[in-house]
Design a protein around this motif. Structure first.
Motif, PDB file in Angstrom:
ATOM      1  N   THR A1296       0.913  -1.306   0.021  1.00 51.28           N
ATOM      2  CA  THR A1296      -0.018   0.130  -0.003  1.00 51.28           C
ATOM      3  C   THR A1296       0.895   1.310  -0.066  1.00 51.28           C
ATOM      4  OG1 THR A1296      -0.163  -0.053   2.419  1.00 51.28           O
ATOM      5  CG2 THR A1296      -1.516  -1.180   1.524  1.00 51.28           C
ATOM      6  N   MET A1297       0.228   2.553  -0.253  1.00 48.32           N
ATOM      7  CA  MET A1297       0.988   3.702  -0.046  1.00 48.32           C
ATOM      8  C   MET A1297       1.585   3.929   1.319  1.00 48.32           C
ATOM      9  SD  MET A1297       2.472   6.155  -1.762  1.00 48.32           S
ATOM     10  CE  MET A1297       1.645   6.184  -3.342  1.00 48.32           C
ATOM     11  N   ARG A1298       0.604   3.681   2.309  1.00 44.73           N
ATOM     12  CA  ARG A1298       1.176   3.705   3.520  1.00 44.73           C
ATOM     13  C   ARG A1298       2.497   3.097   3.802  1.00 44.73           C
ATOM     14  NH1 ARG A1298      -3.089   2.168   5.942  1.00 44.73           N
ATOM     15  NH2 ARG A1298      -4.019   4.146   6.800  1.00 44.73           N
ATOM     16  N   ALA A1299       2.506   1.654   3.515  1.00 45.46           N
ATOM     17  CA  ALA A1299       3.760   0.931   3.705  1.00 45.46           C
ATOM     18  C   ALA A1299       4.800   1.247   2.880  1.00 45.46           C
ATOM     19  CB  ALA A1299       3.417  -0.534   3.482  1.00 45.46           C
ATOM     20  N   ASN A1300       4.821   1.988   1.684  1.00 50.25           N
ATOM     21  CA  ASN A1300       5.757   2.506   1.053  1.00 50.25           C
ATOM     22  C   ASN A1300       6.214   3.648   1.752  1.00 50.25           C
ATOM     23  OD1 ASN A1300       6.698   1.299  -1.724  1.00 50.25           O
ATOM     24  ND2 ASN A1300       4.474   0.640  -1.324  1.00 50.25           N
ATOM     25  N   VAL A1301       5.738   4.586   2.220  1.00 48.34           N
ATOM     26  CA  VAL A1301       5.894   5.743   2.956  1.00 48.34           C
ATOM     27  C   VAL A1301       6.739   5.555   4.294  1.00 48.34           C
ATOM     28  CG1 VAL A1301       5.443   8.186   3.357  1.00 48.34           C
ATOM     29  CG2 VAL A1301       4.135   7.216   1.363  1.00 48.34           C
ATOM     30  N   ASP A1302       5.922   4.769   5.008  1.00 48.06           N
ATOM     31  CA  ASP A1302       6.389   4.339   6.322  1.00 48.06           C
ATOM     32  C   ASP A1302       6.646   3.139   6.393  1.00 48.06           C
ATOM     33  OD1 ASP A1302       7.072   4.555   8.832  1.00 48.06           O
ATOM     34  OD2 ASP A1302       4.934   4.704   9.404  1.00 48.06           O
ATOM     35  N   PRO A1303       7.517   2.173   5.865  1.00 48.37           N
ATOM     36  CA  PRO A1303       7.909   0.848   6.050  1.00 48.37           C
ATOM     37  C   PRO A1303       7.969   0.085   7.243  1.00 48.37           C
ATOM     38  CG  PRO A1303       9.355   1.777   4.192  1.00 48.37           C
ATOM     39  CD  PRO A1303       8.756   3.027   4.994  1.00 48.37           C
ATOM     40  N   LEU A1304       8.382   1.014   8.247  1.00 45.92           N
ATOM     41  CA  LEU A1304       8.495   0.369   9.637  1.00 45.92           C
ATOM     42  C   LEU A1304       7.229   0.593  10.343  1.00 45.92           C
ATOM     43  CD1 LEU A1304      12.437   1.469  10.390  1.00 45.92           C
ATOM     44  CD2 LEU A1304      11.468  -0.511   9.009  1.00 45.92           C
ATOM     45  N   GLN A1305       6.571   1.508   9.899  1.00 44.33           N
ATOM     46  CA  GLN A1305       5.052   1.727  10.469  1.00 44.33           C
ATOM     47  C   GLN A1305       5.326   2.506  11.878  1.00 44.33           C
ATOM     48  OE1 GLN A1305       3.055  -2.001  10.928  1.00 44.33           O
ATOM     49  NE2 GLN A1305       2.928  -2.257   8.816  1.00 44.33           N
ATOM     50  N   GLN A1306       6.172   3.477  11.831  1.00 46.48           N
ATOM     51  CA  GLN A1306       6.660   4.315  12.944  1.00 46.48           C
ATOM     52  C   GLN A1306       5.784   5.656  13.131  1.00 46.48           C
ATOM     53  OE1 GLN A1306      10.821   4.542  12.268  1.00 46.48           O
ATOM     54  NE2 GLN A1306      11.255   2.818  13.603  1.00 46.48           N
ATOM     55  N   HIS A1307       5.070   5.904  12.071  1.00 46.92           N
ATOM     56  CA  HIS A1307       4.318   7.234  12.140  1.00 46.92           C
ATOM     57  C   HIS A1307       2.790   7.304  11.964  1.00 46.92           C
ATOM     58  CE1 HIS A1307       8.370   9.107  11.794  1.00 46.92           C
ATOM     59  NE2 HIS A1307       8.762   8.138  11.147  1.00 46.92           N
ATOM     60  N   GLU A1311       0.873  12.300  10.035  1.00 45.19           N
ATOM     61  CA  GLU A1311       2.127  12.591   9.628  1.00 45.19           C
ATOM     62  C   GLU A1311       2.569  12.173   8.118  1.00 45.19           C
ATOM     63  OE1 GLU A1311       5.117  12.211  13.506  1.00 45.19           O
ATOM     64  OE2 GLU A1311       3.802  10.494  12.859  1.00 45.19           O
ATOM     65  N   ILE A1312       2.072  11.060   7.751  1.00 49.05           N
ATOM     66  CA  ILE A1312       2.061  10.600   6.244  1.00 49.05           C
ATOM     67  C   ILE A1312       1.422  11.612   5.446  1.00 49.05           C
ATOM     68  CG2 ILE A1312       1.557   8.918   4.651  1.00 49.05           C
ATOM     69  CD1 ILE A1312       1.836   6.981   7.019  1.00 49.05           C
ATOM     70  N   TRP A1313       0.021  12.137   5.814  1.00 48.02           N
ATOM     71  CA  TRP A1313      -0.418  12.816   5.083  1.00 48.02           C
ATOM     72  C   TRP A1313       0.358  14.396   4.644  1.00 48.02           C
ATOM     73  CZ3 TRP A1313      -3.673  11.811   1.090  1.00 48.02           C
ATOM     74  CH2 TRP A1313      -4.503  10.861   1.331  1.00 48.02           C
ATOM     75  N   ASP A1328      -7.929   8.070  -5.257  1.00 46.84           N
ATOM     76  CA  ASP A1328      -8.330   6.557  -4.751  1.00 46.84           C
ATOM     77  C   ASP A1328      -9.068   6.530  -3.633  1.00 46.84           C
ATOM     78  OD1 ASP A1328      -8.121   3.680  -4.021  1.00 46.84           O
ATOM     79  OD2 ASP A1328      -6.788   3.678  -5.903  1.00 46.84           O
ATOM     80  N   ARG A1329     -10.066   6.040  -3.892  1.00 47.35           N
ATOM     81  CA  ARG A1329     -11.132   5.746  -2.485  1.00 47.35           C
ATOM     82  C   ARG A1329     -10.355   5.048  -1.184  1.00 47.35           C
ATOM     83  NH1 ARG A1329     -16.854   3.519  -5.197  1.00 47.35           N
ATOM     84  NH2 ARG A1329     -17.065   5.134  -6.471  1.00 47.35           N
ATOM     85  N   ARG A1330      -9.343   4.338  -1.646  1.00 45.51           N
ATOM     86  CA  ARG A1330      -8.575   3.690  -0.564  1.00 45.51           C
ATOM     87  C   ARG A1330      -7.516   4.518   0.215  1.00 45.51           C
ATOM     88  NH1 ARG A1330      -7.952  -1.196  -4.578  1.00 45.51           N
ATOM     89  NH2 ARG A1330      -7.969   0.573  -5.954  1.00 45.51           N
ATOM     90  N   LEU A1331      -7.287   5.775  -0.502  1.00 46.24           N
ATOM     91  CA  LEU A1331      -6.450   6.487   0.365  1.00 46.24           C
ATOM     92  C   LEU A1331      -5.039   6.108   0.356  1.00 46.24           C
ATOM     93  CD1 LEU A1331      -9.265   8.379   2.693  1.00 46.24           C
ATOM     94  CD2 LEU A1331      -8.250   9.214   0.328  1.00 46.24           C
ATOM     95  N   LEU A1332      -4.611   6.009   1.865  1.00 47.28           N
ATOM     96  CA  LEU A1332      -3.453   5.527   2.185  1.00 47.28           C
ATOM     97  C   LEU A1332      -3.305   4.250   1.915  1.00 47.28           C
ATOM     98  CD1 LEU A1332      -2.316   7.569   5.170  1.00 47.28           C
ATOM     99  CD2 LEU A1332      -1.671   7.812   2.878  1.00 47.28           C
ATOM    100  N   ALA A1354       9.147  11.736   0.130  1.00 49.58           N
ATOM    101  CA  ALA A1354       8.084  11.706   0.996  1.00 49.58           C
ATOM    102  C   ALA A1354       8.589  10.888   2.079  1.00 49.58           C
ATOM    103  CB  ALA A1354       6.736  11.427   0.810  1.00 49.58           C
ATOM    104  N   ARG A1355       9.267   9.709   1.710  1.00 41.87           N
ATOM    105  CA  ARG A1355       9.856   8.679   2.746  1.00 41.87           C
ATOM    106  C   ARG A1355      10.748   9.264   3.695  1.00 41.87           C
ATOM    107  NH1 ARG A1355      11.868   4.095  -0.676  1.00 41.87           N
ATOM    108  NH2 ARG A1355       9.520   3.704  -1.137  1.00 41.87           N
ATOM    109  N   VAL A1356      11.690  10.098   2.783  1.00 48.95           N
ATOM    110  CA  VAL A1356      13.031  10.589   3.700  1.00 48.95           C
ATOM    111  C   VAL A1356      12.422  11.910   4.334  1.00 48.95           C
ATOM    112  CG1 VAL A1356      14.837  12.038   3.254  1.00 48.95           C
ATOM    113  CG2 VAL A1356      14.568   9.971   1.726  1.00 48.95           C
ATOM    114  N   LEU A1357      11.371  12.650   3.926  1.00 52.49           N
ATOM    115  CA  LEU A1357      11.062  13.693   4.920  1.00 52.49           C
ATOM    116  C   LEU A1357      10.386  13.207   6.167  1.00 52.49           C
ATOM    117  CD1 LEU A1357       9.506  16.166   2.184  1.00 52.49           C
ATOM    118  CD2 LEU A1357      11.947  16.365   3.199  1.00 52.49           C
ATOM    119  N   LEU A1358       9.802  12.180   6.030  1.00 51.33           N
ATOM    120  CA  LEU A1358       8.973  11.597   7.242  1.00 51.33           C
ATOM    121  C   LEU A1358      10.166  11.144   8.285  1.00 51.33           C
ATOM    122  CD1 LEU A1358       6.079  10.836   7.969  1.00 51.33           C
ATOM    123  CD2 LEU A1358       6.534   8.512   7.109  1.00 51.33           C
TER     124      LEU A1358
END
Length: 1467
Positions: A1296-1307, A1311-1313, A1328-1332, A1354-1358
């Motif tokens: 998912t987009m969430r897993a790609n931006v925050d692979p370690l699920q720390q945020h 914060e991701i948005w 996309d209706r599924r958003l993140l 985005a991954r790095v900025l996070l």
């Protein structure tokens, strides 16, 4: 007088006389003018063997003459037996002398009658000598010597000679056959066996096929040297992938669409070999039941009184036993080999069919993980199914035969009870079989997930290492393995229960059957009991095979359904049609239509392409396409190429041939030349022109092997710019009519981009139609037509000047953004005026593009072949495997359980035979009670053995997998650059699967079989001790055969593993570049390469199977002969010497002797072959690892680095000790919270500084200090987790987009948005209706390359880290987006140290400092303003060239804006 010997000698004498007469008659009629001479080396060998044979025959003849003379002189009389022997040997010598001349001339072996005589003399004399030894040892009466005479001295001494004579038959037969089939080729080659020798199997005779003599040349080569692929002969035409796949496709085409069935087509294509195989299976089954049927007669014979005639009856029984066992052995070998041939054919056909389908599917193509499992598991299983396919109809036949034998021995009701008991045991196995099937399906699903994740993880390993995420992703794989292990545990324990029922089923059936006999008063004798026990033992197979067969059928059905679902996928080729060049000058016609990557999926229409107007593009037209990130530019090109599903509207027509350069470079594994030629013939002049136009000459000149240098998997050892220029060269060299270039200038620097544009688009492609996407707006003014895209639609189209005249147009907005970017670049006026003079300097001295330093990641000139061990599998491998689980503590317990089980089984069977030998010896209750007790205790031991073995298997496979995966994830990046992922995947899929469910049971099966074999040998030795000596001789011969066999078999087994990986790799590589392959119309060439790779694998697999059968035939024959000798001994012994019950028990166990011994020897070899999988896994368990992740005594502070100050002190770096230094004494400081730009030409060391900072490569001298901490003194995780990097190649992974931006699920989601908004991605994601939870496909293919780069940002900025490295992070985005990104980076990293390697001057012009490198040394290092003030500086010259090239669209925009202001003033 010895009647039997006399008759046999007289018979052979007459046969030899007849042969001589026939040959004399034929000689008068037949001319030999057409005879052929043998090859010199073979002729010499034949002459030696034939001369030796003549000498031995002559020696034996003279010996018999001397013996007869001696007898006459001593006794004045000679018995007829030695006289006839002498006469027969004289005639045999004559025949030998005559045939000696014919063999080299006519390329034939010895005459059949001569072979028969030698074989008879060997067997007869050996039997006589052996019986004589028995007689002498036991001091028995010699009345049986009326049949087997007492051997004389000549009989004894001639045995070695006759054995040698028999062996010459085999040698000459194979030698003459090989010479006949290979002589024309051998005249020009020194190789005795090679792939060019043709097909030795089809060219061999019937006898050679029966006993596999055609393999002898291969064994000779394998014994002389290590086998390589070119030593392996070709396979029969019917097994080739081309023939098999064409036949399968023909049968599929004959089917109706609604009745489409791959299984039906396979059966129709293979019915002839299946029918022949069924015949061998039937003969084998009938022959195997002959032994239990004859046991009753044999035991009854032993129980009776013997006279001369009865001895003949007993020997006839022994000969019938020998004949039936020989037929059983030979038919079984042909059955197994035939089934494996069918399996090879089906595998080849399905692999070829799957490949054709995989490159014809335009979208939603299968993942690499699915392909790996499809090839390694599903197709393999379907091929293996043909080993058991005949069990479907053999099962009722076996039960029927058993019923008949039991009926003849025990009567109707006991036989019915036995069959009912058998059916009961089978039915009780059925739920277990269903459970096995269900659990196996779960294992496959879990393995699919693990392999898929592993495949994707290996692709992104560089990113994982640089971000210090590799341990997190490794834990994900280990979690998936735990899930797989839990299903595996249940599966293996279920298998333990099945094994328990298998070993105890004969006992259960025996108790029920004999119980019914006692209840009904049916008389039991030793003969009937032993016959019944032998029958029950054979019934083990169908009892055990039923659940296994059901499970195999179910598993095969699952695999067949997966294959059928895949091959039925209809290629979507109705989207765009290609036509030959038409008479008009229109090359592309587009109609109104809607296109969507999602197909009919209505959840998201984010990637929809809408063509709202008809468009015609004429020959020679240059069409430029521009637009912001995600506007649909690449989708538009793919729509024209027919790669995007059309939802509605009219299709697109393309006239003439096409060439395509995708945005994400697709490079094949192979040489640079092969990638450029791409299947076309070499035109040297045009080829050189293409290389020069694509600026590849300089790179090729730096590589040791030039354009013959090897490119690694996915171009890993090339920079992004090099990959891009190679695929541009590939497109241009194809000399197509229409070219599609998707952002070809993004990965190259300004000067190289201008060079390619001038030399390629305006030069070599001046008269060609070119449609190119670009973010570099300076290239648009040369286009005849400009298309501006926004939100998947063409919002503007027309001439560049016309579009620029509209101040509200999208193009003007983008050019204004470009102007804004250039405003950051300022230079003294004199610099601009001297730009023309600076151009020449820039061309020679300044960078071309960011490149991996060629001194470090050197493009190899040799193929990176997989390393394999040679010779025997080392004992260390066995030791590691045995001690992997619980340090080997359970192994002796398992062996003890089996020894006790085997001893109790023999004891219970002997008890039945002994108790029924005499009527009334024991009561019925005692008979059944003791038998049930012994059998029950033995069943307890076999259950314990099965459970413990499963526990060992689970723990061993787990430890080996964890050791391998940890070693791989701790390996340095150089390992992944040089090791194709297919090698790692083959070990974690195929090899791991073998370790999970195969090897532990193979090793245990070998140990159990040895225990059984030694127990039978011990039992037979109780009859007569010389049998033990005979066994020793046979065992020595067996070991010799095994040693002769193993060298060849071992290398073949290794090659089976290594030749499978190229097939999988070719699949993966072709799927990744399927769009390019289709565009270039190269499907046929790639399919042919696939067929060749499959044939190479089939060659190795074919001969690997055949070598096993070669060994089994010979071992079976040896032990059939031993069994025959034992039966002869039992027949010739007096009744008082041994009890009928013990003799019958020996004969009963002897029935399985040949199969058991063949199983032991075959398993010894097979275990070694299978242990190669363990060896391959252990290879990847001992990979040299990187520095430690954590060093406990040297941990940095939690907030380190606080300032981000980087100091390079006398930094020297080299990639290998054998290579020159890449960085040569770099000393500088990057102040904290500053922006530093790094520029330099190819090979200057830019990439090496980044790799040194992340410790991808360790310093040879000097050090790097960050905020006072020497980075070599801390762990890699502590270092890399505090740094951030955005690589040049944007990398996303499936999820998912969430897993790609925050692979370690720390945020949090908020914060991701926030970071998505800052990167300009929020709008695209929110569509996309599924958003993140919006899906990201494998490799992020459902997002544009520019969007992927924004996700990486985005991954790095996070992460918000103090040090950020930008490695050409905005190469694939438009200028407006680049401006947004640069502004975001400036704002978000104001308190960070930012190190930027970039091609775009605006990216580094506003940095605080610029570092210019050349040849690993610092050329300039200062503020950009200071460097620009010095017009002679390298950086100033680079800026001047950039401004000169980029100022054209800016000036045009300014002129148009001035005109508009003037018009407004007038108004």
């Amino acid at each position: 007088m010895e009647i039997s010997s006399f008759i046999f000698n007289a018979t052979f004498f007459l046969m030899l006389v007849t042969w001589v007469l026939v040959v004399m008659l034929k000689r008068r009629r037949v001319s030999h003018d057409d005879n052929h001479s043998m090859h010199g080396a073979i002729l010499k060998k034949v002459i030696i063997f034939t001369a030796t044979s003549v000498g031995l025959n002559f020696t034996i003849t003279v010996s018999y003459l001397c013996f007869c003379s001696y007898e006459y002189l001593r006794h004045k009389i000679v018995s007829p037996e030695p006289v006839f022997s002498c006469l027969t040997w004289i005639l045999a010598t004559v025949v030998t002398v005559y045939s000696k001349k014919r063999i080299p001339r006519e390329q034939k072996s010895w005459p059949l009658v001569l072979n028969l005589w030698w074989i008879f003399a060997t067997i007869f004399n050996s039997a006589a000598v052996f019986v004589s030894l028995i007689t002498h040892a036991k001091d028995y009466p010699t009345k049986f010597q009326n049949f087997l005479p007492k051997p004389n001295a000549i009989d004894i001494s001639s045995i070695p000679f006759t054995i040698f004579l028999c062996s010459t038959t085999l040698v000459l037969n194979s030698t003459t056959k090989v010479d006949e089939t290979t002589q024309p080729l051998l005249q020009n080659s020194e190789e005795f066996v090679s792939v060019d020798d043709g097909d030795p199997y089809c060219n061999s005779g019937i006898w050679s096929k029966i006993i596999f003599l055609w393999l002898n040349p291969l064994f000779k080569k394998g014994r002389a040297q290590k086998l390589e692929l070119h030593h392996i002969p070709s396979i029969p035409q019917s097994e080739t992938a081309a023939k098999a796949s064409s036949l399968l496709e023909e049968k599929l085409r004959e089917q109706k669409t609604e009745d489409y069935s791959v299984l039906k087509a396979i059966v129709q294509a293979s019915w002839r070999p299946l029918a022949l195989n069924a015949m061998f299976a039937g003969v084998n089954t009938l022959a195997s039941y002959m032994g239990p049927y004859l046991i009753t007669n044999f035991v009854n014979y032993l129980s009776g009184d013997h006279d001369i005639l009865s001895y003949h009856h007993g020997l006839i029984l022994a000969f019938i036993f020998l004949f039936s066992k020989s037929m059983e052995s030979l038919s079984q070998r042909q059955w197994c080999f035939g089934a494996q041939r069918i399996g090879i054919r089906v595998r080849a056909a399905l692999t070829a069919l799957a490949y054709k389908k995989s490159i014809s599917i335009n979208y939603a193509r299968p993942s690499n993980g699915k392909i790996v499992n499809l090839i390694n598991v599903d197709i393999e299983r379907i091929g293996d199914f043909f080993l058991q396919v005949h069990g479907i109809w053999l099962l009722p036949v076996q039960v029927l035969l058993a019923l008949i034998i039991l009926y003849l021995n025990l009567g109707l009701y006991p036989s019915i009870s036995a069959v009912l008991a058998t059916i009961f045991v089978m039915l009780s196995n059925t739920p277990l079989a269903k459970r096995q099937e269900r659990l196996h399906s779960k294992i496959m699903d879990a393995r699919d997930s693990r392999i898929k994740t592993t495949s994707e993880t290996l692709k992104i390993m560089r990113v994982l290492k640089l971000h210090s995420w590799e341990m997190t992703f490794m834990n994900k794989i280990l979690q998936l393995r735990e899930s797989e292990k839990s299903w595996l545990r249940r599966y293996l324990y279920t298998c333990s229960t099945v094994a328990f029922l298998f070993w105890t089923s004969p006992t259960l059936v025996s108790i029920i059957t004999f119980g019914v006999c006692i209840l009904l008063g049916t008389p039991l004798t030793a003969g009937t009991v032993l016959s019944a026990l032998a029958t029950f033992k054979i019934l083990q197979e169908p009892i055990y095979n039923l659940p296994e067969l059901i499970s195999m059928i179910a598993q095969t059905k699952v695999s067949m359904d997966r294959i059928q679902e895949f091959v039925r996928e209809e290629p979507q080729r109705n989207l765009a049609t290609s036509h030959p060049s038409n008479e008009s000058n229109v090359v592309i016609e587009t109609g109104i239509g809607d296109y969507s990557w999602e197909g009919s999926d209505t959840i998201s229409q984010k990637f929809t392409l809408k063509i709202m107007e008809n468009l015609k593009i004429r020959t020679g037209c240059k069409v430029g396409i521009c637009g912001s990130v995600g506007s649909g530019k690449s989708s538009f090109l793919c729509g024209i190429l027919g790669e995007v599903p059309r939802i509605s509207g009219v299709g697109i027509k393309v006239y003439g041939s096409k060439a395509y350069v995708p945005q994400s470079a697709w490079i094949q594994t192979g040489t640079v030349r092969e990638n450029v030629l791409f299947g076309k013939e070499m035109d040297k002049d045009f080829y050189d022109a293409v290389l020069e136009a694509c600026a590849l000459n300089r790179d090729i000149g730096m590589w040791k092997d030039g354009d013959l240098s090897l490119i690694g998997e996915r171009g890993l050892n090339l920079s992004g710019g090099q990959k891009q220029r190679i695929q541009i060269a590939r497109a241009i060299y194809s000399n197509a009519d229409v070219y599609f270039l998707d952002d070809p200038f993004s990965a190259v620097d300004a000067h190289t981009g201008a060079h390619i544009f001038q030399k390629c688009l305006k030069g070599l492609l001046a008269k060609k139609t070119v449609i190119y996407v670009t973010h570099q707006l300076e290239f648009l003014d040369a286009a005849d037509l400009v298309l501006v895209m926004k939100e998947g639609q063409i919002v503007q189209s027309g001439k560049y000047d016309d579009l620029m005249s509209d101040p509200e147009s999208e193009l003007v907005r983008q050019v204004e953004a470009h102007t804004k970017s250039l405003n950051h670049v300022s230079t003294p006026q004199e610099g601009l005026s001297s730009s023309t003079g600076a151009l020449q300097i820039v061309q020679n001295d300044i960078m071309e593009e960011k490149s991996k330093d060629t001194n470090g990641n050197k493009v190899s000139g040799k193929a990176n072949e997989e390393e394999t061990a040679s010779g025997r599998v080392k004992w260390q491998v066995y030791s590691t495997f045995i001690h992997a689980a619980y340090k080997g503590a359970l192994v002796p317990i398992v062996l003890l359980c089996h020894i006790l089980f085997q001893g109790l089984q023999i004891g219970s069977n002997y008890w039945l035979a002994w108790a029924t030998e005499e009527e009334g010896r024991v009561t019925a209750k005692q008979l059944i009670g003791i038998f049930a007790l012994l059998s029950g205790v033995s069943s307890f031991f076999v259950l314990g053995r099965a459970v413990l073995l499963s526990a060992i298997a689970i723990e061993t496979s787990h430890r080996l997998f964890v050791g391998m995966i940890r070693s791989v994830f701790r390996a340095p990046l150089s390992f992944f650059d040089s090791t194709p992922s297919s090698r790692i995947l083959s070990r974690s899929s195929t090899d791991q699967s073998v370790v999970d469910t195969d090897i532990p049971y193979r090793v245990a099966g070998l140990a159990f079989a040895l225990v059984q074999l030694f127990s039978i040998i011990f039992l037979m030795s109780l009859v007569a001790w010389p049998i033990f000596l005979l066994f020793l001789v046979i065992l020595i011969l067996s070991v010799w055969y095994q040693e002769y066999y193993i060298n060849t078999a071992r290398e073949l087994a290794r090659m089976v593993g290594t030749r499978k990986a190229p097939v999988v790799h070719h699949f993966s590589e072709s799927i990744a570049g399927a769009a390019t392959i289709r565009c270039f119309n190269q499907e046929m060439r790639f399919s042919m390469k696939c067929l060749n790779l499959v044939d190479e694998y089939s060659r190795v697999a074919f001969h690997n199977c055949a070598t096993m059968e070669w060994l089994s035939v010979r071992i079976n024959f040896l032990f059939n002969f031993v069994f025959f000798i034992v039966l002869v001994i039992l027949v010739t012994m007096p009744s008082s010497a041994i009890g009928p019950s013990l003799a019958g028990l020996v004969a009963t166990y002897g029935l399985s002797l040949n199969v058991l011994q063949a199983w032991v020897i075959w398993n010894m070899c097979n275990v070694e072959n299978k242990m190669i999988s363990v060896e391959r896994i252990l290879q990847f368990t001992n990979i040299p690892s990187e520095a430690p992740l954590l060093i406990k005594d040297s941990r940095p502070a939690p907030k380190w680095p606080e300032h981000g100050c980087i100091e390079l002190e006398n930094l020297h770096v080299q990639y290998k000790p054998s290579l020159p230094m890449v960085l040569k004494g770099i000393t500088c400081t990057f102040p904290g919270e500053k922006k530093i730009g790094v520029v330099g030409r190819t090979g200057s060391g830019k990439s090496t500084i980044i790799q040194s900072l992340f410790r991808v490569v360790e310093p040879s001298l000097g050090r790097i200090i960050i905020d006072g901490v020497d980075i070599t003194k801390i762990g890699l995780e502590d270092l890399r987790s505090r740094l951030s990097i955005i690589p040049q190649d944007p990398t996303l992974f499936q999820g998912t987009m969430r897993a790609n931006v925050d692979p370690l699920q720390q945020h949090s989601d908020q914060e991701i948005w926030e970071v998505l908004c800052k990167c300009g991605l929020a709008e695209a994601v929110s569509q996309d209706r599924r958003l993140l939870d919006a899906p990201v496909a494998e490799d992020g293919e459902n997002w544009s390359v520019g969007q992927r780069q924004l996700v990486c940002l985005a991954r790095v900025l996070l992460q918000r880290r103090r040090i950020l490295v930008l490695d050409e992070a905005t190469a694939s985005v438009d200028t407006a987006t680049d401006n947004v990104i640069q502004r975001t980076i400036r704002e978000e990293t104001s308190h960070c140290t930012v190190m930027t390697v970039a091609h775009r001057i605006p990216t580094v012009i506003d940095n605080d400092l610029v570092l210019v490198l050349d040849d690993g040394k610092i050329v300039e290092y200062d503020a950009p303003s200071q460097l620009l003030n010095d017009t002679s500086s390298a950086f100033s010259k680079l800026v001047n060239e950039f401004l000169r090239r980029s100022s054209k669209p800016v000036l045009a925009t300014e002129v148009r804006c001035d005109r508009l202001h003037e018009e407004n003033d007038l108004d």
